[in-house]
Design a protein around this motif. Structure first.
Motif, PDB file in Angstrom:
ATOM      1  N   THR A  37       0.837  -1.086  -0.077  1.00  0.00           N
ATOM      2  CA  THR A  37      -0.036   0.003   0.078  1.00  0.00           C
ATOM      3  C   THR A  37       0.928   1.145   0.156  1.00  0.00           C
ATOM      4  OG1 THR A  37      -0.102  -0.057   2.386  1.00  0.00           O
ATOM      5  CG2 THR A  37      -1.851  -1.339   1.189  1.00  0.00           C
ATOM      6  N   ILE A  38       0.740   2.233  -1.047  1.00  0.00           N
ATOM      7  CA  ILE A  38       1.633   3.177  -1.261  1.00  0.00           C
ATOM      8  C   ILE A  38       0.634   4.506  -1.338  1.00  0.00           C
ATOM      9  CG2 ILE A  38       1.608   2.852  -3.781  1.00  0.00           C
ATOM     10  CD1 ILE A  38       4.613   3.979  -3.608  1.00  0.00           C
ATOM     11  N   GLY A  39       1.075   5.531  -0.706  1.00  0.00           N
ATOM     12  CA  GLY A  39       0.376   6.955  -0.863  1.00  0.00           C
ATOM     13  C   GLY A  39       1.469   7.742  -1.772  1.00  0.00           C
ATOM     14  N   LEU A  40       0.757   8.236  -3.055  1.00  0.00           N
ATOM     15  CA  LEU A  40       1.617   9.228  -3.587  1.00  0.00           C
ATOM     16  C   LEU A  40       1.392  10.602  -3.588  1.00  0.00           C
ATOM     17  CD1 LEU A  40       1.148   7.406  -7.167  1.00  0.00           C
ATOM     18  CD2 LEU A  40       2.732   6.987  -5.633  1.00  0.00           C
ATOM     19  N   SER A  41       2.556  11.489  -3.780  1.00  0.00           N
ATOM     20  CA  SER A  41       2.175  12.845  -3.746  1.00  0.00           C
ATOM     21  C   SER A  41       2.287  13.558  -4.983  1.00  0.00           C
ATOM     22  CB  SER A  41       3.506  13.557  -2.751  1.00  0.00           C
ATOM     23  OG  SER A  41       4.667  13.416  -3.523  1.00  0.00           O
ATOM     24  N   GLY A  42       2.059  14.733  -4.898  1.00  0.00           N
ATOM     25  CA  GLY A  42       1.651  15.730  -6.221  1.00  0.00           C
ATOM     26  C   GLY A  42       3.119  16.595  -6.335  1.00  0.00           C
ATOM     27  N   GLY A  43       2.938  17.548  -6.999  1.00  0.00           N
ATOM     28  CA  GLY A  43       4.253  18.428  -7.297  1.00  0.00           C
ATOM     29  C   GLY A  43       5.099  17.884  -8.376  1.00  0.00           C
ATOM     30  N   SER A  44       5.970  18.537  -8.601  1.00  0.00           N
ATOM     31  CA  SER A  44       6.895  18.250  -9.912  1.00  0.00           C
ATOM     32  C   SER A  44       7.955  17.320  -9.611  1.00  0.00           C
ATOM     33  CB  SER A  44       7.665  19.583 -10.215  1.00  0.00           C
ATOM     34  OG  SER A  44       8.508  20.139  -9.225  1.00  0.00           O
ATOM     35  N   THR A  45       8.475  17.157  -8.325  1.00  0.00           N
ATOM     36  CA  THR A  45       9.611  16.372  -7.899  1.00  0.00           C
ATOM     37  C   THR A  45       9.154  14.937  -8.287  1.00  0.00           C
ATOM     38  OG1 THR A  45      10.388  17.830  -6.267  1.00  0.00           O
ATOM     39  CG2 THR A  45      11.333  15.613  -6.161  1.00  0.00           C
ATOM     40  N   PRO A  46       8.124  14.249  -7.886  1.00  0.00           N
ATOM     41  CA  PRO A  46       7.865  12.813  -7.820  1.00  0.00           C
ATOM     42  C   PRO A  46       7.724  12.543  -9.766  1.00  0.00           C
ATOM     43  CG  PRO A  46       5.948  13.664  -6.967  1.00  0.00           C
ATOM     44  CD  PRO A  46       6.974  14.995  -7.111  1.00  0.00           C
ATOM     45  N   ARG A  47       7.497  13.308 -10.454  1.00  0.00           N
ATOM     46  CA  ARG A  47       7.116  13.240 -11.807  1.00  0.00           C
ATOM     47  C   ARG A  47       8.214  12.236 -12.364  1.00  0.00           C
ATOM     48  NH1 ARG A  47       7.036  18.167 -14.574  1.00  0.00           N
ATOM     49  NH2 ARG A  47       5.041  18.456 -13.076  1.00  0.00           N
ATOM     50  N   ALA A  48       9.560  12.540 -12.088  1.00  0.00           N
ATOM     51  CA  ALA A  48      10.668  11.598 -12.699  1.00  0.00           C
ATOM     52  C   ALA A  48      10.575  10.335 -12.157  1.00  0.00           C
ATOM     53  CB  ALA A  48      11.950  12.528 -12.491  1.00  0.00           C
ATOM     54  N   VAL A  49      10.254  10.174 -10.987  1.00  0.00           N
ATOM     55  CA  VAL A  49      10.101   8.927 -10.167  1.00  0.00           C
ATOM     56  C   VAL A  49       8.822   8.148 -10.994  1.00  0.00           C
ATOM     57  CG1 VAL A  49       9.771   7.681  -8.133  1.00  0.00           C
ATOM     58  CG2 VAL A  49      10.930   9.961  -8.082  1.00  0.00           C
ATOM     59  N   TYR A  50       7.754   8.676 -11.121  1.00  0.00           N
ATOM     60  CA  TYR A  50       6.753   7.945 -11.718  1.00  0.00           C
ATOM     61  C   TYR A  50       7.254   7.500 -13.221  1.00  0.00           C
ATOM     62  CZ  TYR A  50       3.994  10.302  -8.015  1.00  0.00           C
ATOM     63  OH  TYR A  50       3.627  10.804  -6.853  1.00  0.00           O
ATOM     64  N   ASP A  51       7.857   8.414 -13.973  1.00  0.00           N
ATOM     65  CA  ASP A  51       8.300   7.984 -15.280  1.00  0.00           C
ATOM     66  C   ASP A  51       9.088   6.574 -15.239  1.00  0.00           C
ATOM     67  OD1 ASP A  51       8.325  11.335 -16.520  1.00  0.00           O
ATOM     68  OD2 ASP A  51       6.997   9.898 -16.709  1.00  0.00           O
ATOM     69  N   LEU A  52      10.069   6.757 -14.333  1.00  0.00           N
ATOM     70  CA  LEU A  52      11.088   5.697 -14.162  1.00  0.00           C
ATOM     71  C   LEU A  52      10.239   4.372 -13.681  1.00  0.00           C
ATOM     72  CD1 LEU A  52      14.153   6.940 -12.040  1.00  0.00           C
ATOM     73  CD2 LEU A  52      14.283   6.011 -14.511  1.00  0.00           C
ATOM     74  N   LEU A  53       9.478   4.501 -12.759  1.00  0.00           N
ATOM     75  CA  LEU A  53       8.704   3.204 -12.445  1.00  0.00           C
ATOM     76  C   LEU A  53       7.991   2.830 -13.553  1.00  0.00           C
ATOM     77  CD1 LEU A  53       7.399   4.404  -9.122  1.00  0.00           C
ATOM     78  CD2 LEU A  53       9.324   3.006  -9.239  1.00  0.00           C
ATOM     79  N   ALA A  54       7.525   3.380 -14.429  1.00  0.00           N
ATOM     80  CA  ALA A  54       6.613   2.862 -15.692  1.00  0.00           C
ATOM     81  C   ALA A  54       7.723   2.203 -16.720  1.00  0.00           C
ATOM     82  CB  ALA A  54       6.181   3.891 -16.507  1.00  0.00           C
ATOM     83  N   GLN A  55       8.958   2.202 -16.423  1.00  0.00           N
ATOM     84  CA  GLN A  55       9.902   1.650 -17.494  1.00  0.00           C
ATOM     85  C   GLN A  55      10.686   0.337 -16.907  1.00  0.00           C
ATOM     86  OE1 GLN A  55      12.603   4.864 -18.731  1.00  0.00           O
ATOM     87  NE2 GLN A  55      11.208   6.402 -18.413  1.00  0.00           N
ATOM     88  N   GLU A  56      11.137  -0.420 -17.753  1.00  0.00           N
ATOM     89  CA  GLU A  56      12.001  -1.553 -17.113  1.00  0.00           C
ATOM     90  C   GLU A  56      13.244  -0.843 -16.505  1.00  0.00           C
ATOM     91  OE1 GLU A  56       9.128  -4.333 -18.083  1.00  0.00           O
ATOM     92  OE2 GLU A  56      11.033  -4.132 -16.714  1.00  0.00           O
TER      93      GLU A  56
END
Ligand code: 6PG
Length: 248
Positions: A37-56
């Motif tokens: 179970t994970i809670g995500l935050s908004g803003g600009s910093t996590p965007r690059a993390v989300y992009d990475l998690l979507a890739q191998e």
């Protein structure tokens, strides 16, 4: 408990460090308890993390079918609005990975007034996250330039909502100036682990105040966050850590 400080060379390295941590916690949680179970935050910093998690390799490393995604705050805007934290994560991550759509729990439903949306979200969190208060495996947080986190802003009454888990806020004092829904410190501090992701030299003085400075939680709501029975990690890039006393 003293926070752990992890310093990455730059923002891309911070994103990789965060993605590695998330993948590791997901695997640990699912093997230990059958779900993550994970809670995500908004803003600009996590965007690059989300992009990475979507890739191998992260896309295959995370057990998406056992992963339940929540938000620790969101703006009171439609889910397809560019200011929505739900839309940020859905666009950069969730629509690119094999997570059952039912495992994704947006804070807002169309047509809800904010207080009933907050009450509804408490019911949703309680039905998927064990513990009382519900104990998330991992909560990602950012820190605003004013020291806010989630949508807990300085000098706001939501800082003292100890008996609540999720609350609605008035219009935010920072862009976007819209009402929000946010986890309270009570729910945030119940987590197994809270990870702050902070990048950029413009945050360095505030990071020093929050981590090394005197306790002033009304001015610096990020200081409220320290899980009673869990770990707190600050993942900073070198620029954001630039004014910190040496942290071993
Ligand atoms: C929000 C966020 C907020 C964010 C900080 C840092 O809804 O705006 O949850 O708390 O994490 O403002 O944002 P940046 O990562 O853009 O600096």
């Amino acid at each position: 408990m003293k926070p752990q400080i992890q310093i990455a060379d730059d923002a891309p390295a911070l994103a990789r460090q965060a993605a590695d941590l998330i993948a590791a916690r997901a695997q640990e949680a699912v093997s230990a308890r059958g779900r993550f179970t994970i809670g995500l935050s908004g803003g600009s910093t996590p965007r690059a993390v989300y992009d990475l998690l979507a890739q191998e390799p992260y896309r295959s490393a995370i057990p998406w079918d056992c992963t339940y995604v929540f938000w620790s705050d969101d703006r009171a805007v439609p889910l397809d609005d560019d200011r929505s934290n739900y839309k940020l994560a859905d666009t950069h991550l969730l629509r690119h990975v094999p997570i059952p759509r039912d495992n994704i729990k947006p804070m807002l439903r169309s047509g809800d007034d904010l207080d009933s949306a907050a009450r509804h979200y408490v019911r949703v969190v309680r039905s998927f996250v064990p513990g009382s208060p519900p104990r998330f495996d991992l909560l990602l947080l950012g820190m605003g330039p004013d020291g806010h986190t989630a949508s807990l802003f300085p000098h706001s009454p939501q800082l003292r909502a100890d008996d609540e888990l999720v609350v609605a806020t008035p219009e935010a004092p920072l862009e976007p100036h819209v009402r929000r829904i946010t986890f309270t410190k009570t729910l945030l501090n119940a987590a197994r682990e809270v990870v702050f992701l902070v990048a950029g030299g413009d945050k360095a003085a505030r990071v020093r105040q929050v981590i090394d400075g005197p306790r002033a939680t009304d001015d610096l709501p990020s200081q409220l966050i320290n899980p009673a029975d869990g770990s707190l990690i600050w993942v900073l890039d070198r620029a954001a850590a630039g004014e910190l006393a040496q942290h071993g």
